[in-house]
Design a protein around this motif. Sequence first.
Motif, PDB file in Angstrom:
ATOM      1  N   GLU A 242       0.835  -1.206   0.000  1.00 49.61           N
ATOM      2  CA  GLU A 242       0.000   0.000   0.000  1.00 49.61           C
ATOM      3  C   GLU A 242       0.869   1.255   0.000  1.00 49.61           C
ATOM      4  O   GLU A 242       1.940   1.274   0.607  1.00 49.61           O
ATOM      5  N   ILE A 243       0.385   2.283  -0.665  1.00 49.69           N
ATOM      6  CA  ILE A 243       0.991   3.612  -0.539  1.00 49.69           C
ATOM      7  C   ILE A 243      -0.127   4.635  -0.444  1.00 49.69           C
ATOM      8  O   ILE A 243      -1.139   4.538  -1.146  1.00 49.69           O
ATOM      9  N   LEU A 244       0.052   5.587   0.455  1.00 47.66           N
ATOM     10  CA  LEU A 244      -0.860   6.708   0.567  1.00 47.66           C
ATOM     11  C   LEU A 244      -0.021   7.975   0.480  1.00 47.66           C
ATOM     12  O   LEU A 244       0.969   8.125   1.210  1.00 47.66           O
ATOM     13  N   VAL A 245      -0.375   8.867  -0.426  1.00 45.29           N
ATOM     14  CA  VAL A 245       0.344  10.133  -0.589  1.00 45.29           C
ATOM     15  C   VAL A 245      -0.577  11.277  -0.198  1.00 45.29           C
ATOM     16  O   VAL A 245      -1.707  11.376  -0.690  1.00 45.29           O
ATOM     17  N   ILE A 246      -0.093  12.115   0.718  1.00 46.45           N
ATOM     18  CA  ILE A 246      -0.784  13.368   1.020  1.00 46.45           C
ATOM     19  C   ILE A 246       0.008  14.467   0.321  1.00 46.45           C
ATOM     20  O   ILE A 246       1.208  14.629   0.566  1.00 46.45           O
ATOM     21  N   SER A 319      -5.074  19.042   7.388  1.00 44.77           N
ATOM     22  CA  SER A 319      -5.433  18.461   8.681  1.00 44.77           C
ATOM     23  C   SER A 319      -6.472  17.355   8.490  1.00 44.77           C
ATOM     24  O   SER A 319      -6.384  16.286   9.110  1.00 44.77           O
ATOM     25  N   GLU A 320      -7.438  17.592   7.601  1.00 44.36           N
ATOM     26  CA  GLU A 320      -8.418  16.552   7.312  1.00 44.36           C
ATOM     27  C   GLU A 320      -7.747  15.383   6.580  1.00 44.36           C
ATOM     28  O   GLU A 320      -8.104  14.221   6.794  1.00 44.36           O
ATOM     29  N   ALA A 321      -6.761  15.681   5.751  1.00 45.60           N
ATOM     30  CA  ALA A 321      -6.008  14.628   5.065  1.00 45.60           C
ATOM     31  C   ALA A 321      -5.340  13.708   6.083  1.00 45.60           C
ATOM     32  O   ALA A 321      -5.345  12.477   5.937  1.00 45.60           O
ATOM     33  N   ALA A 322      -4.775  14.305   7.133  1.00 49.06           N
ATOM     34  CA  ALA A 322      -4.126  13.511   8.182  1.00 49.06           C
ATOM     35  C   ALA A 322      -5.139  12.625   8.900  1.00 49.06           C
ATOM     36  O   ALA A 322      -4.846  11.470   9.223  1.00 49.06           O
ATOM     37  N   LEU A 344       3.487  15.994  10.337  1.00 46.05           N
ATOM     38  CA  LEU A 344       3.871  14.773  11.060  1.00 46.05           C
ATOM     39  C   LEU A 344       3.245  14.723  12.447  1.00 46.05           C
ATOM     40  O   LEU A 344       2.895  13.650  12.944  1.00 46.05           O
ATOM     41  N   GLU A 345       3.100  15.884  13.072  1.00 43.15           N
ATOM     42  CA  GLU A 345       2.515  15.956  14.410  1.00 43.15           C
ATOM     43  C   GLU A 345       1.102  15.382  14.433  1.00 43.15           C
ATOM     44  O   GLU A 345       0.632  14.915  15.468  1.00 43.15           O
ATOM     45  N   GLU A 346       0.414  15.421  13.289  1.00 43.11           N
ATOM     46  CA  GLU A 346      -0.973  14.962  13.237  1.00 43.11           C
ATOM     47  C   GLU A 346      -1.106  13.505  12.795  1.00 43.11           C
ATOM     48  O   GLU A 346      -2.207  12.963  12.781  1.00 43.11           O
TER      49      GLU A 346
END
Length: 435
Positions: A242-246, A319-322, A344-346
Amino acid sequence: MTVSIKRLNASQADFDSQLATLLAWDDSVDHQVNESVRHILHEVKTRGDEAVLEFTEKFDRLNVASVAELDMSQARLQQALKAIPEDQRVALEQAAERVRDYHERQDQKSWQYQDEDGTVLGQKVTPLDRAGLYVPGGKAAYPSSVLMNAIPAKVAGVGEVIMVVPTPDGVVNDLVLAAAAIAGVDRVFTVGGAQAVGALAYGTETIPAVDKIVGPGNIFVATAKREVFGTVGIDMIAGPSEILVICDGKTDPDWIAMDLFSQAEHDEQAQSILISPDAAFLDAVEASINKLLPTMERADIIRTSMTDRAALIQVTDLSEAAKVSNRIAPEHLELSVEDPEALLEEIRHAGAIFMGRYTAEALGDYCAGPNHVLPTSGTARFSSPLGVYDFQKRSSIIGFSAKGADRMGRVASVLARGEGLTAHARSAEYRIKRD
């Protein structure tokens, strides 16, 4: 033929159900596979070498007189190291150096402390005596997997690393053997499939039993690992890659398309997801996907993967992406944004996190340093990458002083009697000082 990729929008009322449908992956094992694997394991457990030879002849078309002939010497590994092209040898050595350097920082040491009563408490960290490493053979030859599985074991201090690798029709992959030489693998047997897992789990006259089995394999290998768990430890039962890109919409769309391809080319069940607040950027990446796909050697596999399991998800902001990413808990997560440290914090759940536009996930597969054996199918919610800690076990150390035994014995006595376990209570009470 144009690829049409699923579009989701986090603001839609049915987004949750759409996301659940997208992520659903059937990991149930075919009944016939289960029966076949159980039969093979039983035969290997009860008949040892004889069964291993029979299954090796049946599945790999190798007819040898003894399992000893399937035991590759260290000289043969060194020969492979010399035989491969110099650029491949140098690349393997550079990758191994980075993997070793990273994992040496994970090495845990035993520790102790003393409380106010003089009681000593602590933990003794001990490496496993023997680990088994399964490496795919045939067309699927992955020297990078040898490095990623064997090096943490050696750093942990495992006494002996046993590698098994199938060689269908006797075809040996020198790159895999060279990786074994560089990683310090102790013994290599050219055995594969469920029979190799059984041999490592139960031991045979020639192949020694191990304490833990790690490494990827096909459905028969994965099922066999699941079956022998408990007799031995295993790393994990891995699902499709799997890969997820934001992305904030400011990275070259071609880069992102190729990053998505890098996992889609593994197999048709692999999953590639892009999340962005920029709808126009999602369009641009989809255009890049269709532009670049015809240039790929594994175009058919990528097309199926992207059509069946990929998605482009629009969100209101990063933020919603996280938040969406945390629900997915991906194996690989790329933060292709201006300030990855802030995002990264989220992030709470991910196997490996790739920071910034220049950090392609593919670097992590080979030579970044961290392990590429990662939790899949949402298991990053509770699992971690393979590491040195997977090849070590911990024993508690407890050493009471007379004063400590007196003080804590009184506590134990009350609790034991409360549980109705009189022998427990009296055992502790014997060591209590009487006034």
